[in-house]
Design an enzyme around this catalytic site. Structure first.
Site, PDB file in Angstrom:
ATOM      1  N   ASP A   1     -12.526   7.007  -4.585  1.00 49.35           N
ATOM      2  CA  ASP A   1     -11.145   6.860  -4.141  1.00 49.35           C
ATOM      3  C   ASP A   1     -10.395   5.878  -5.042  1.00 49.35           C
ATOM      4  O   ASP A   1     -10.713   4.697  -5.095  1.00 49.35           O
ATOM      5  CB  ASP A   1     -11.130   6.359  -2.696  1.00 49.35           C
ATOM      6  CG  ASP A   1      -9.730   6.244  -2.115  1.00 49.35           C
ATOM      7  OD1 ASP A   1      -8.790   6.785  -2.727  1.00 49.35           O
ATOM      8  OD2 ASP A   1      -9.585   5.623  -1.046  1.00 49.35           O
TER       9      ASP A   1
ATOM     10  N   TYR B   1       0.837  -1.205   0.000  1.00 51.21           N
ATOM     11  CA  TYR B   1       0.000   0.000   0.000  1.00 51.21           C
ATOM     12  C   TYR B   1       0.870   1.253   0.000  1.00 51.21           C
ATOM     13  O   TYR B   1       0.681   2.179  -0.779  1.00 51.21           O
ATOM     14  CB  TYR B   1      -0.923  -0.035   1.217  1.00 51.21           C
ATOM     15  CG  TYR B   1      -1.762   1.196   1.421  1.00 51.21           C
ATOM     16  CD1 TYR B   1      -2.704   1.599   0.480  1.00 51.21           C
ATOM     17  CD2 TYR B   1      -1.639   1.955   2.589  1.00 51.21           C
ATOM     18  CE1 TYR B   1      -3.485   2.725   0.690  1.00 51.21           C
ATOM     19  CE2 TYR B   1      -2.424   3.068   2.807  1.00 51.21           C
ATOM     20  CZ  TYR B   1      -3.343   3.453   1.860  1.00 51.21           C
ATOM     21  OH  TYR B   1      -4.118   4.571   2.070  1.00 51.21           O
TER      22      TYR B   1
ATOM     23  N   ASP C   1      -4.563  11.840   0.000  1.00 51.76           N
ATOM     24  CA  ASP C   1      -4.473  10.861   1.078  1.00 51.76           C
ATOM     25  C   ASP C   1      -3.054  10.303   1.136  1.00 51.76           C
ATOM     26  O   ASP C   1      -2.199  10.788   1.867  1.00 51.76           O
ATOM     27  CB  ASP C   1      -5.514   9.758   0.856  1.00 51.76           C
ATOM     28  CG  ASP C   1      -5.621   8.789   2.020  1.00 51.76           C
ATOM     29  OD1 ASP C   1      -4.677   8.687   2.821  1.00 51.76           O
ATOM     30  OD2 ASP C   1      -6.651   8.099   2.135  1.00 51.76           O
TER      31      ASP C   1
ATOM     32  N   LYS D   1     -14.292   2.592  -4.241  1.00 50.89           N
ATOM     33  CA  LYS D   1     -12.973   2.345  -4.810  1.00 50.89           C
ATOM     34  C   LYS D   1     -13.061   2.255  -6.334  1.00 50.89           C
ATOM     35  O   LYS D   1     -13.967   1.622  -6.897  1.00 50.89           O
ATOM     36  CB  LYS D   1     -12.392   1.043  -4.263  1.00 50.89           C
ATOM     37  CG  LYS D   1     -12.225   1.021  -2.750  1.00 50.89           C
ATOM     38  CD  LYS D   1     -11.242   2.062  -2.258  1.00 50.89           C
ATOM     39  CE  LYS D   1     -10.994   1.909  -0.760  1.00 50.89           C
ATOM     40  NZ  LYS D   1     -10.062   2.944  -0.255  1.00 50.89           N
TER      41      LYS D   1
ATOM     42  N   GLN E   1     -17.445   5.616   0.529  1.00 50.50           N
ATOM     43  CA  GLN E   1     -16.239   5.753  -0.279  1.00 50.50           C
ATOM     44  C   GLN E   1     -16.231   4.613  -1.293  1.00 50.50           C
ATOM     45  O   GLN E   1     -16.300   3.447  -0.914  1.00 50.50           O
ATOM     46  CB  GLN E   1     -15.000   5.689   0.606  1.00 50.50           C
ATOM     47  CG  GLN E   1     -13.695   5.927  -0.134  1.00 50.50           C
ATOM     48  CD  GLN E   1     -12.500   5.577   0.739  1.00 50.50           C
ATOM     49  OE1 GLN E   1     -12.215   4.408   0.978  1.00 50.50           O
ATOM     50  NE2 GLN E   1     -11.802   6.605   1.221  1.00 50.50           N
TER      51      GLN E   1
ATOM     52  N   LYS F   1      -4.273   9.805   7.843  1.00 47.38           N
ATOM     53  CA  LYS F   1      -4.012   8.550   8.536  1.00 47.38           C
ATOM     54  C   LYS F   1      -3.020   8.800   9.671  1.00 47.38           C
ATOM     55  O   LYS F   1      -1.890   9.247   9.439  1.00 47.38           O
ATOM     56  CB  LYS F   1      -3.432   7.515   7.570  1.00 47.38           C
ATOM     57  CG  LYS F   1      -4.306   7.241   6.346  1.00 47.38           C
ATOM     58  CD  LYS F   1      -5.577   6.509   6.708  1.00 47.38           C
ATOM     59  CE  LYS F   1      -6.341   6.022   5.484  1.00 47.38           C
ATOM     60  NZ  LYS F   1      -6.897   7.096   4.665  1.00 47.38           N
TER      61      LYS F   1
ATOM     62  N   TRP G   1     -13.010   6.438   9.376  1.00 46.65           N
ATOM     63  CA  TRP G   1     -13.137   5.068   8.881  1.00 46.65           C
ATOM     64  C   TRP G   1     -12.438   4.138   9.855  1.00 46.65           C
ATOM     65  O   TRP G   1     -11.324   4.420  10.314  1.00 46.65           O
ATOM     66  CB  TRP G   1     -12.500   4.954   7.498  1.00 46.65           C
ATOM     67  CG  TRP G   1     -12.584   3.573   6.918  1.00 46.65           C
ATOM     68  CD1 TRP G   1     -13.560   3.088   6.105  1.00 46.65           C
ATOM     69  CD2 TRP G   1     -11.649   2.494   7.108  1.00 46.65           C
ATOM     70  NE1 TRP G   1     -13.303   1.771   5.769  1.00 46.65           N
ATOM     71  CE2 TRP G   1     -12.149   1.381   6.379  1.00 46.65           C
ATOM     72  CE3 TRP G   1     -10.466   2.348   7.827  1.00 46.65           C
ATOM     73  CZ2 TRP G   1     -11.483   0.159   6.340  1.00 46.65           C
ATOM     74  CZ3 TRP G   1      -9.810   1.131   7.803  1.00 46.65           C
ATOM     75  CH2 TRP G   1     -10.312   0.058   7.065  1.00 46.65           C
TER      76      TRP G   1
ATOM     77  N   GLU H   1     -10.783  11.313  -4.458  1.00 46.17           N
ATOM     78  CA  GLU H   1      -9.711  11.090  -3.492  1.00 46.17           C
ATOM     79  C   GLU H   1      -8.523  10.351  -4.113  1.00 46.17           C
ATOM     80  O   GLU H   1      -8.691   9.299  -4.728  1.00 46.17           O
ATOM     81  CB  GLU H   1     -10.246  10.297  -2.288  1.00 46.17           C
ATOM     82  CG  GLU H   1      -9.241  10.151  -1.167  1.00 46.17           C
ATOM     83  CD  GLU H   1      -9.846   9.565   0.085  1.00 46.17           C
ATOM     84  OE1 GLU H   1      -9.066   9.109   0.952  1.00 46.17           O
ATOM     85  OE2 GLU H   1     -11.086   9.557   0.223  1.00 46.17           O
TER      86      GLU H   1
END
Length: 369
Positions: free
Chosen positions: A193, A56, A241, A164, A162, A265, A320, A218
């Protein structure tokens, strides 16, 4: 008060039901790290860090534990209530690895709350709401499947979804956004996103094709520079993000007028202490933010809720948490659980969540005076 012991555990968090699909990876389980700091007067503080898999971002679970192992010996004997000094000691012990440091920072805030018999949100300036909105992330799926999930989650009380996109054809993404938009009820907000899964051309075309659909876009592209190239070329507000890796990145984005909001985050920028600063920066800039983390159990969730409870007015876009995708709690007496799409601030001192250490087995690492 001083730190006399630091224990570290590894724990698997299997994903319940279908795999969690994003543009660049598909996940069926996550590896989380729990940290317990014990003081000489018997107070225990807990922290957690759970990277969203090894692909990620430049963070991974084994790296978190290795970094904590490097840092922990340097914190023995220090006062955990002095969070600024603790963070300086961590930076002196190890360059970078903010995500690993976030778990220790979290545990120190937990200790401070217990020492003062106050919740973490109270130490952060006070909760402006006792119940905060959460949002649900709909993984990569067909338009029909995504729309079905959107209907179900709205019925459960979620007012922000949200969706994806990325990692497939542009036509599939456009069809999915359009289908989900058809089932949105008044008052439900949508974030599309891509998790860095689109190139610049596709991001511009997706926004143009869906110009009549209201959503925030996003993290469409891989790099900050690519996202900055989109400025003035989109029909939707742009949120950043993954490319906001620290406070310097946040300041740069605001200075460049690169975004209209941020998915923040806590582990990525270094923990509760630095999220508090991010909150103030966004407030001064008048830009909304979320208070999230990449994944994790009750400790991460509790920290996100405490932070989110302190963001004022319409600048808070929700927190989230991974609870809908995993099973079980660290603290069955005080679980962080969703009710009607919302999260209540834990009532106990500190984080309000205390894992049962006896259920975790033997620590992977221990450090003591």
């Amino acid at each position: 008060m001083k730190i006399c012991q630091i224990d570290v555990w590894q724990k698997d968090l299997p994903i319940q039901g279908p795999a969690y699909k994003m543009a660049l990876q598909t996940l069926t389980a996550l590896d989380t790290t729990l940290v317990r700091i014990t003081t000489d007067n018997g107070i225990e503080g807990w922290g957690e860090v759970c990277p969203l898999g090894p692909a990620y971002q430049p963070q991974h679970a084994a790296g978190a534990r290795a970094a904590i192992g490097e840092i922990a010996p340097h914190l023995l004997g220090e006062n955990p209530q002095y969070t600024e000094q603790i963070n300086q000691r961590m930076h002196q012990a190890l360059c970078g690895s903010l995500y690993a440091k976030s778990a220790i920072d979290m545990a120190c805030w937990d200790i401070s709350g217990k020492a003062y018999n106050s919740r973490v949100c109270d130490l952060l300036g006070g909760a402006v709401r006792e119940v905060i909105p959460s949002y649900y992330a709909i993984g990569l799926s067909s338009p029909e499947e995504a729309a079905s999930v959107a209907v179900k989650k709205q019925a459960e009380g979620f007012r922000r979804l949200q969706l994806k996109v990325g990692g497939r054809t542009l036509d599939e993404d456009i069809a999915c956004v359009s289908k989900v938009a058809e089932v949105l009820t008044p008052g439900t907000e949508l974030a599309v996103d891509a998790n860095r899964g689109l190139n610049v051309n596709d991001a511009i075309q997706l926004s143009a094709a869906c110009r009549d659909i209201r959503f925030v876009f996003e993290q469409p592209c891989q790099t900050y520079e690519q996202c900055l190239h989109l400025r003035g070329n989109l029909h939707h507000p742009l949120w950043l993000d993954e490319v906001i890796e620290d406070l310097n990145g946040l300041l740069r984005a605001i200075g460049d007028n690169a975004a209209q909001g941020f998915g923040m985050k806590q582990s990525r920028i270094g923990g509760i202490s630095l999220m508090r600063t991010a909150r103030e920066i966004c407030a001064v800039a008048g830009l909304p933010m979320t208070c999230d983390d990449s994944w994790g159990g009750d400790l991460v969730a509790a920290s996100c809720v405490h932070l989110g409870a302190t963001v004022t007015g319409n600048l808070f876009a929700g927190s989230w948490i991974a609870a809908p995708y995993i099973d079980g709690h660290y603290d069955n007496q005080n679980p962080v659980a969703l009710h009607n799409g919302q999260l209540r601030v834990p009532e106990g001192a500190g984080l309000g969540v205390t894992p049962d250490g006896t259920r975790l087995g033997s620590p992977a690492m221990s450090f003591s005076l």
